[in-house]
Design a protein around this motif. Structure first.
Motif, PDB file in Angstrom:
ATOM      1  N   PRO A  70      -6.024  25.329  -7.466  1.00  0.00           N
ATOM      2  CA  PRO A  70      -6.373  24.100  -6.755  1.00  0.00           C
ATOM      3  C   PRO A  70      -7.880  23.850  -6.734  1.00  0.00           C
ATOM      4  CG  PRO A  70      -5.779  25.824  -5.206  1.00  0.00           C
ATOM      5  CD  PRO A  70      -5.447  26.356  -6.566  1.00  0.00           C
ATOM      6  N   TYR A  71      -8.243  22.572  -6.707  1.00  0.00           N
ATOM      7  CA  TYR A  71      -9.634  22.171  -6.558  1.00  0.00           C
ATOM      8  C   TYR A  71      -9.631  20.744  -6.015  1.00  0.00           C
ATOM      9  CZ  TYR A  71      -8.708  19.781 -10.988  1.00  0.00           C
ATOM     10  OH  TYR A  71      -8.158  18.987 -11.972  1.00  0.00           O
ATOM     11  N   GLU A  72     -10.772  20.287  -5.535  1.00  0.00           N
ATOM     12  CA  GLU A  72     -10.864  18.944  -4.974  1.00  0.00           C
ATOM     13  C   GLU A  72     -11.107  17.956  -6.106  1.00  0.00           C
ATOM     14  OE1 GLU A  72     -12.774  18.325  -1.220  1.00  0.00           O
ATOM     15  OE2 GLU A  72     -12.970  20.501  -0.902  1.00  0.00           O
ATOM     16  N   GLU A  73     -10.101  17.144  -6.371  1.00  0.00           N
ATOM     17  CA  GLU A  73     -10.062  16.363  -7.601  1.00  0.00           C
ATOM     18  C   GLU A  73     -11.166  15.311  -7.703  1.00  0.00           C
ATOM     19  OE1 GLU A  73      -6.152  14.828  -8.173  1.00  0.00           O
ATOM     20  OE2 GLU A  73      -5.194  16.809  -8.054  1.00  0.00           O
ATOM     21  N   GLU A  74     -11.390  14.531  -6.650  1.00  0.00           N
ATOM     22  CA  GLU A  74     -12.373  13.452  -6.758  1.00  0.00           C
ATOM     23  C   GLU A  74     -13.797  13.975  -6.936  1.00  0.00           C
ATOM     24  OE1 GLU A  74     -12.044  10.438  -3.802  1.00  0.00           O
ATOM     25  OE2 GLU A  74      -9.938  10.020  -4.235  1.00  0.00           O
ATOM     26  N   PRO A  75     -14.238  14.977  -6.136  1.00  0.00           N
ATOM     27  CA  PRO A  75     -15.588  15.505  -6.372  1.00  0.00           C
ATOM     28  C   PRO A  75     -15.734  16.142  -7.750  1.00  0.00           C
ATOM     29  CG  PRO A  75     -14.823  16.103  -4.186  1.00  0.00           C
ATOM     30  CD  PRO A  75     -13.638  15.539  -4.906  1.00  0.00           C
ATOM     31  N   PRO A 115     -16.981  21.097  -3.719  1.00  0.00           N
ATOM     32  CA  PRO A 115     -17.931  19.991  -3.750  1.00  0.00           C
ATOM     33  C   PRO A 115     -19.386  20.381  -3.518  1.00  0.00           C
ATOM     34  CG  PRO A 115     -15.957  19.334  -2.580  1.00  0.00           C
ATOM     35  CD  PRO A 115     -15.820  20.810  -2.849  1.00  0.00           C
ATOM     36  N   GLU A 116     -19.632  21.342  -2.617  1.00  0.00           N
ATOM     37  CA  GLU A 116     -21.027  21.721  -2.364  1.00  0.00           C
ATOM     38  C   GLU A 116     -21.669  22.299  -3.618  1.00  0.00           C
ATOM     39  OE1 GLU A 116     -23.793  24.131   0.890  1.00  0.00           O
ATOM     40  OE2 GLU A 116     -21.612  24.059   1.147  1.00  0.00           O
ATOM     41  N   THR A 117     -20.883  23.037  -4.387  1.00  0.00           N
ATOM     42  CA  THR A 117     -21.396  23.583  -5.640  1.00  0.00           C
ATOM     43  C   THR A 117     -21.485  22.498  -6.703  1.00  0.00           C
ATOM     44  OG1 THR A 117     -20.191  25.599  -5.067  1.00  0.00           O
ATOM     45  CG2 THR A 117     -21.175  25.502  -7.247  1.00  0.00           C
ATOM     46  N   TYR A 118     -20.465  21.648  -6.797  1.00  0.00           N
ATOM     47  CA  TYR A 118     -20.493  20.570  -7.787  1.00  0.00           C
ATOM     48  C   TYR A 118     -21.759  19.722  -7.658  1.00  0.00           C
ATOM     49  CZ  TYR A 118     -15.316  21.270  -7.763  1.00  0.00           C
ATOM     50  OH  TYR A 118     -14.040  21.769  -7.796  1.00  0.00           O
ATOM     51  N   SER A 119     -22.214  19.509  -6.438  1.00  0.00           N
ATOM     52  CA  SER A 119     -23.346  18.611  -6.202  1.00  0.00           C
ATOM     53  C   SER A 119     -24.694  19.330  -6.184  1.00  0.00           C
ATOM     54  CB  SER A 119     -23.157  17.849  -4.891  1.00  0.00           C
ATOM     55  OG  SER A 119     -23.110  18.747  -3.785  1.00  0.00           O
ATOM     56  N   ASN A 120     -24.689  20.647  -6.324  1.00  0.00           N
ATOM     57  CA  ASN A 120     -25.945  21.402  -6.343  1.00  0.00           C
ATOM     58  C   ASN A 120     -26.707  21.050  -7.624  1.00  0.00           C
ATOM     59  OD1 ASN A 120     -27.843  23.560  -6.955  1.00  0.00           O
ATOM     60  ND2 ASN A 120     -26.864  24.755  -5.349  1.00  0.00           N
ATOM     61  N   PRO A 121     -27.917  20.478  -7.528  1.00  0.00           N
ATOM     62  CA  PRO A 121     -28.610  20.039  -8.745  1.00  0.00           C
ATOM     63  C   PRO A 121     -28.941  21.174  -9.701  1.00  0.00           C
ATOM     64  CG  PRO A 121     -30.074  19.929  -6.838  1.00  0.00           C
ATOM     65  CD  PRO A 121     -28.693  20.176  -6.303  1.00  0.00           C
TER      66      PRO A 121
END
Length: 271
Positions: free
Chosen positions: A17-22, A247-253
Protein backbone atom coordinates in the motif's frame (compact mmCIF):
# COMPACT_ATOMS: atom_id res chain seq x y z
CA UNK A 1 24.62 11.86 -25.75
CA UNK A 2 22.15 13.00 -28.40
CA UNK A 3 18.79 13.61 -26.77
CA UNK A 4 15.48 12.73 -28.36
CA UNK A 5 12.68 15.27 -28.23
CA UNK A 6 10.50 12.75 -26.39
CA UNK A 7 11.58 10.11 -23.91
CA UNK A 8 9.69 7.79 -21.60
CA UNK A 9 9.60 6.96 -17.90
CA UNK A 10 7.92 3.73 -16.79
CA UNK A 11 6.91 3.45 -13.12
CA UNK A 12 5.89 0.11 -11.61
CA UNK A 13 3.93 -0.16 -8.35
CA UNK A 14 1.63 -2.54 -6.51
CA UNK A 15 1.95 -5.29 -3.94
CA UNK A 16 2.35 -2.81 -1.07
CA UNK A 17 0.00 0.00 0.00
CA UNK A 18 0.93 3.63 -0.59
CA UNK A 19 -0.88 6.97 -0.80
CA UNK A 20 -1.87 7.14 -4.43
CA UNK A 21 -2.45 10.86 -5.04
CA UNK A 22 0.80 12.11 -3.42
CA UNK A 23 2.75 9.40 -5.24
CA UNK A 24 1.11 10.32 -8.55
CA UNK A 25 2.17 13.93 -7.91
CA UNK A 26 5.73 12.77 -7.30
CA UNK A 27 6.05 10.84 -10.53
CA UNK A 28 4.57 13.70 -12.54
CA UNK A 29 7.15 15.97 -10.90
CA UNK A 30 9.91 13.51 -11.84
CA UNK A 31 8.73 13.52 -15.44
CA UNK A 32 8.87 17.33 -15.58
CA UNK A 33 12.26 17.57 -13.89
CA UNK A 34 13.86 14.95 -16.10
CA UNK A 35 13.39 17.23 -19.09
CA UNK A 36 15.03 20.16 -17.33
CA UNK A 37 16.97 22.65 -19.43
CA UNK A 38 17.32 20.15 -22.26
CA UNK A 39 13.69 20.79 -23.26
CA UNK A 40 13.07 17.08 -23.61
CA UNK A 41 9.49 15.92 -23.03
CA UNK A 42 9.25 12.87 -20.81
CA UNK A 43 6.12 10.75 -21.17
CA UNK A 44 5.27 9.05 -17.87
CA UNK A 45 3.47 5.70 -17.74
CA UNK A 46 2.45 4.23 -14.36
CA UNK A 47 1.56 0.53 -14.27
CA UNK A 48 0.25 -1.36 -11.22
CA UNK A 49 0.47 -5.12 -10.60
CA UNK A 50 -0.81 -7.46 -11.92
CA UNK A 51 -1.02 -5.38 -15.12
CA UNK A 52 2.56 -4.21 -14.57
CA UNK A 53 3.93 -7.75 -14.56
CA UNK A 54 2.10 -8.58 -17.78
CA UNK A 55 3.21 -5.36 -19.48
CA UNK A 56 6.86 -5.87 -18.55
CA UNK A 57 6.72 -9.44 -19.88
CA UNK A 58 5.32 -7.96 -23.08
CA UNK A 59 8.24 -5.56 -23.55
CA UNK A 60 7.22 -2.36 -21.72
CA UNK A 61 10.36 -2.21 -19.58
CA UNK A 62 12.68 -2.70 -22.54
CA UNK A 63 11.00 0.11 -24.49
CA UNK A 64 11.16 2.71 -21.68
CA UNK A 65 14.12 5.07 -21.46
CA UNK A 66 13.93 5.24 -17.64
CA UNK A 67 12.46 2.67 -15.26
CA UNK A 68 11.41 3.11 -11.63
CA UNK A 69 10.49 0.12 -9.44
CA UNK A 70 8.18 1.08 -6.55
CA UNK A 71 6.55 -2.33 -6.47
CA UNK A 72 6.68 -5.31 -4.14
CA UNK A 73 5.59 -8.15 -6.36
CA UNK A 74 4.86 -11.74 -5.51
CA UNK A 75 3.12 -11.53 -2.12
CA UNK A 76 -0.33 -12.34 -0.78
CA UNK A 77 -1.14 -11.25 2.78
CA UNK A 78 -4.14 -12.42 4.81
CA UNK A 79 -5.30 -14.00 8.07
CA UNK A 80 -1.94 -13.42 9.72
CA UNK A 81 0.04 -15.21 7.02
CA UNK A 82 2.01 -14.33 3.92
CA UNK A 83 2.54 -16.43 0.81
CA UNK A 84 4.87 -15.66 -2.05
CA UNK A 85 5.37 -16.64 -5.66
CA UNK A 86 7.97 -15.90 -8.35
CA UNK A 87 7.27 -13.58 -11.27
CA UNK A 88 6.44 -15.05 -14.66
CA UNK A 89 9.28 -16.32 -16.82
CA UNK A 90 8.41 -13.57 -19.29
CA UNK A 91 8.85 -10.88 -16.61
CA UNK A 92 12.19 -12.29 -15.49
CA UNK A 93 13.48 -12.56 -19.07
CA UNK A 94 12.39 -9.00 -19.86
CA UNK A 95 14.17 -7.54 -16.81
CA UNK A 96 17.33 -9.44 -17.72
CA UNK A 97 17.14 -8.21 -21.32
CA UNK A 98 16.83 -4.61 -20.18
CA UNK A 99 20.05 -4.76 -18.18
CA UNK A 100 21.83 -6.76 -20.90
CA UNK A 101 20.93 -4.02 -23.40
CA UNK A 102 22.64 -1.37 -21.29
CA UNK A 103 19.46 0.25 -19.95
CA UNK A 104 19.44 0.69 -16.18
CA UNK A 105 16.77 1.17 -13.51
CA UNK A 106 16.02 2.75 -10.15
CA UNK A 107 14.38 0.81 -7.30
CA UNK A 108 13.05 2.48 -4.18
CA UNK A 109 11.81 1.58 -0.73
CA UNK A 110 9.73 -1.64 -0.56
CA UNK A 111 11.06 -2.86 -3.92
CA UNK A 112 13.83 -4.35 -1.74
CA UNK A 113 11.28 -6.90 -0.47
CA UNK A 114 9.84 -7.79 -3.86
CA UNK A 115 9.82 -11.19 -5.53
CA UNK A 116 10.97 -13.29 -2.57
CA UNK A 117 10.79 -16.41 -4.75
CA UNK A 118 13.15 -14.93 -7.36
CA UNK A 119 16.57 -14.76 -5.64
CA UNK A 120 18.14 -13.16 -8.70
CA UNK A 121 16.18 -9.97 -7.97
CA UNK A 122 17.85 -9.62 -4.56
CA UNK A 123 21.23 -10.32 -6.17
CA UNK A 124 20.60 -7.54 -8.69
CA UNK A 125 19.68 -5.12 -5.92
CA UNK A 126 22.46 -6.13 -3.54
CA UNK A 127 20.11 -6.62 -0.62
CA UNK A 128 16.78 -7.95 0.55
CA UNK A 129 14.08 -7.24 3.11
CA UNK A 130 12.66 -10.49 4.58
CA UNK A 131 9.05 -10.76 5.73
CA UNK A 132 9.81 -14.23 7.12
CA UNK A 133 13.05 -15.89 8.26
CA UNK A 134 14.91 -17.23 5.25
CA UNK A 135 18.21 -17.82 3.51
CA UNK A 136 20.62 -15.09 2.47
CA UNK A 137 23.89 -15.96 0.72
CA UNK A 138 23.87 -19.49 2.06
CA UNK A 139 23.06 -18.75 5.67
CA UNK A 140 19.89 -18.60 7.75
CA UNK A 141 18.71 -15.09 8.62
CA UNK A 142 15.77 -13.74 10.65
CA UNK A 143 12.90 -11.69 9.31
CA UNK A 144 13.81 -8.06 8.76
CA UNK A 145 12.96 -5.03 10.88
CA UNK A 146 11.04 -1.85 10.09
CA UNK A 147 10.48 1.48 11.84
CA UNK A 148 8.10 4.17 10.59
CA UNK A 149 8.53 7.93 10.81
CA UNK A 150 12.20 7.98 11.75
CA UNK A 151 13.69 11.48 11.62
CA UNK A 152 17.37 11.25 10.74
CA UNK A 153 20.19 12.94 8.84
CA UNK A 154 21.07 11.40 5.49
CA UNK A 155 24.81 11.73 4.85
CA UNK A 156 26.26 11.76 1.33
CA UNK A 157 29.32 9.48 1.20
CA UNK A 158 30.27 9.58 -2.49
CA UNK A 159 30.69 12.14 -5.24
CA UNK A 160 28.55 10.67 -8.01
CA UNK A 161 25.92 11.76 -10.57
CA UNK A 162 23.22 10.46 -8.20
CA UNK A 163 24.40 12.75 -5.37
CA UNK A 164 25.12 15.80 -7.53
CA UNK A 165 23.60 19.00 -6.15
CA UNK A 166 22.95 17.56 -2.68
CA UNK A 167 24.30 19.07 0.55
CA UNK A 168 26.73 16.96 2.60
CA UNK A 169 23.78 15.94 4.77
CA UNK A 170 20.04 16.57 4.75
CA UNK A 171 17.05 15.76 6.97
CA UNK A 172 14.68 12.92 6.16
CA UNK A 173 11.64 11.55 7.99
CA UNK A 174 10.83 8.14 6.60
CA UNK A 175 10.57 4.43 7.30
CA UNK A 176 13.90 2.64 7.74
CA UNK A 177 14.73 -1.06 7.36
CA UNK A 178 16.97 -3.38 9.34
CA UNK A 179 17.66 -5.93 6.64
CA UNK A 180 20.26 -7.75 4.58
CA UNK A 181 22.56 -5.51 2.52
CA UNK A 182 25.74 -6.81 0.88
CA UNK A 183 28.04 -3.81 1.14
CA UNK A 184 30.80 -5.73 -0.65
CA UNK A 185 28.62 -5.92 -3.77
CA UNK A 186 27.46 -2.28 -3.99
CA UNK A 187 28.83 1.25 -4.32
CA UNK A 188 27.64 3.30 -1.31
CA UNK A 189 26.06 6.69 -1.99
CA UNK A 190 24.13 7.80 1.12
CA UNK A 191 24.14 6.61 4.73
CA UNK A 192 21.71 7.32 7.57
CA UNK A 193 22.77 8.68 10.93
CA UNK A 194 20.78 6.13 12.91
CA UNK A 195 21.59 3.05 14.98
CA UNK A 196 20.58 0.01 12.94
CA UNK A 197 20.16 -2.30 15.90
CA UNK A 198 17.40 -4.64 16.98
CA UNK A 199 16.09 -2.33 19.71
CA UNK A 200 15.36 0.43 17.18
CA UNK A 201 13.17 -1.70 14.89
CA UNK A 202 10.15 -4.01 14.90
CA UNK A 203 9.76 -7.52 13.52
CA UNK A 204 8.23 -7.81 10.05
CA UNK A 205 7.04 -11.37 10.76
CA UNK A 206 5.26 -10.20 13.91
CA UNK A 207 3.56 -7.44 11.92
CA UNK A 208 2.33 -9.98 9.37
CA UNK A 209 0.95 -12.10 12.23
CA UNK A 210 -1.01 -9.11 13.52
CA UNK A 211 1.37 -7.81 16.21
CA UNK A 212 2.42 -4.46 14.81
CA UNK A 213 5.32 -2.68 16.51
CA UNK A 214 6.55 -5.78 18.31
CA UNK A 215 10.06 -7.17 18.77
CA UNK A 216 9.13 -9.78 21.38
CA UNK A 217 11.10 -12.98 20.77
CA UNK A 218 12.81 -11.43 17.74
CA UNK A 219 16.55 -11.10 17.38
CA UNK A 220 18.49 -9.47 14.56
CA UNK A 221 22.15 -8.64 14.13
CA UNK A 222 23.25 -5.02 13.71
CA UNK A 223 22.64 -3.92 10.14
CA UNK A 224 24.04 -1.58 7.52
CA UNK A 225 23.17 2.13 7.61
CA UNK A 226 23.28 2.40 3.83
CA UNK A 227 20.11 3.97 2.42
CA UNK A 228 21.24 4.53 -1.17
CA UNK A 229 23.69 2.73 -3.40
CA UNK A 230 24.29 1.62 -6.96
CA UNK A 231 25.71 -1.45 -8.63
CA UNK A 232 26.34 -2.74 -12.11
CA UNK A 233 23.90 -5.39 -13.37
CA UNK A 234 25.17 -6.88 -16.61
CA UNK A 235 25.79 -3.83 -18.84
CA UNK A 236 23.69 -1.30 -16.93
CA UNK A 237 23.51 0.51 -13.57
CA UNK A 238 20.87 -0.20 -10.94
CA UNK A 239 20.35 2.40 -8.19
CA UNK A 240 18.51 1.53 -4.97
CA UNK A 241 17.19 4.18 -2.55
CA UNK A 242 15.48 3.24 0.71
CA UNK A 243 13.56 6.54 0.66
CA UNK A 244 9.87 6.40 -0.19
CA UNK A 245 7.39 5.46 2.54
CA UNK A 246 4.92 8.31 2.14
CA UNK A 247 3.99 11.91 1.30
CA UNK A 248 6.53 13.57 3.60
CA UNK A 249 9.30 11.73 1.79
CA UNK A 250 7.77 12.24 -1.66
CA UNK A 251 7.82 16.00 -1.11
CA UNK A 252 11.32 16.19 0.40
CA UNK A 253 13.30 18.26 -2.16
CA UNK A 254 16.53 16.39 -1.43
CA UNK A 255 14.87 13.01 -1.96
CA UNK A 256 13.34 14.36 -5.16
CA UNK A 257 16.80 15.43 -6.31
CA UNK A 258 18.20 11.96 -5.59
CA UNK A 259 15.44 10.35 -7.66
CA UNK A 260 15.80 12.73 -10.60
CA UNK A 261 19.57 12.25 -10.59
CA UNK A 262 19.23 8.47 -10.33
CA UNK A 263 16.77 8.29 -13.22
CA UNK A 264 19.03 10.47 -15.36
CA UNK A 265 22.06 8.35 -14.48
CA UNK A 266 20.39 5.00 -15.15
CA UNK A 267 18.81 6.20 -18.40
CA UNK A 268 22.18 7.28 -19.78
CA UNK A 269 21.75 11.05 -19.41
CA UNK A 270 24.82 11.33 -17.18
CA UNK A 271 28.08 9.34 -17.33
Amino acid sequence: MTKDTRRSLLVLSGGHPYEEEPFAALIQFLGRELGGLAKVTWDVEHLIHPDAEEAVAGGAAEEADALLFYDMGGYTFGDGTVTSRPPSEGFKAAVRRRFASGKGAVAIHHALAGWAEWPEWAEMLGGRFFYQPGQWQGRAVPDSGYRHDVSYEARVVASHPVTEGLPESFPVTDELYLCQIDESAVHPLIRARHDFTRDNFYSAASAVAGAMFSREGWEHAEGSNLVAWWRQVDKAPLVYCQFGDGPETYSNPHVQRVLVNALRFTSGDTP
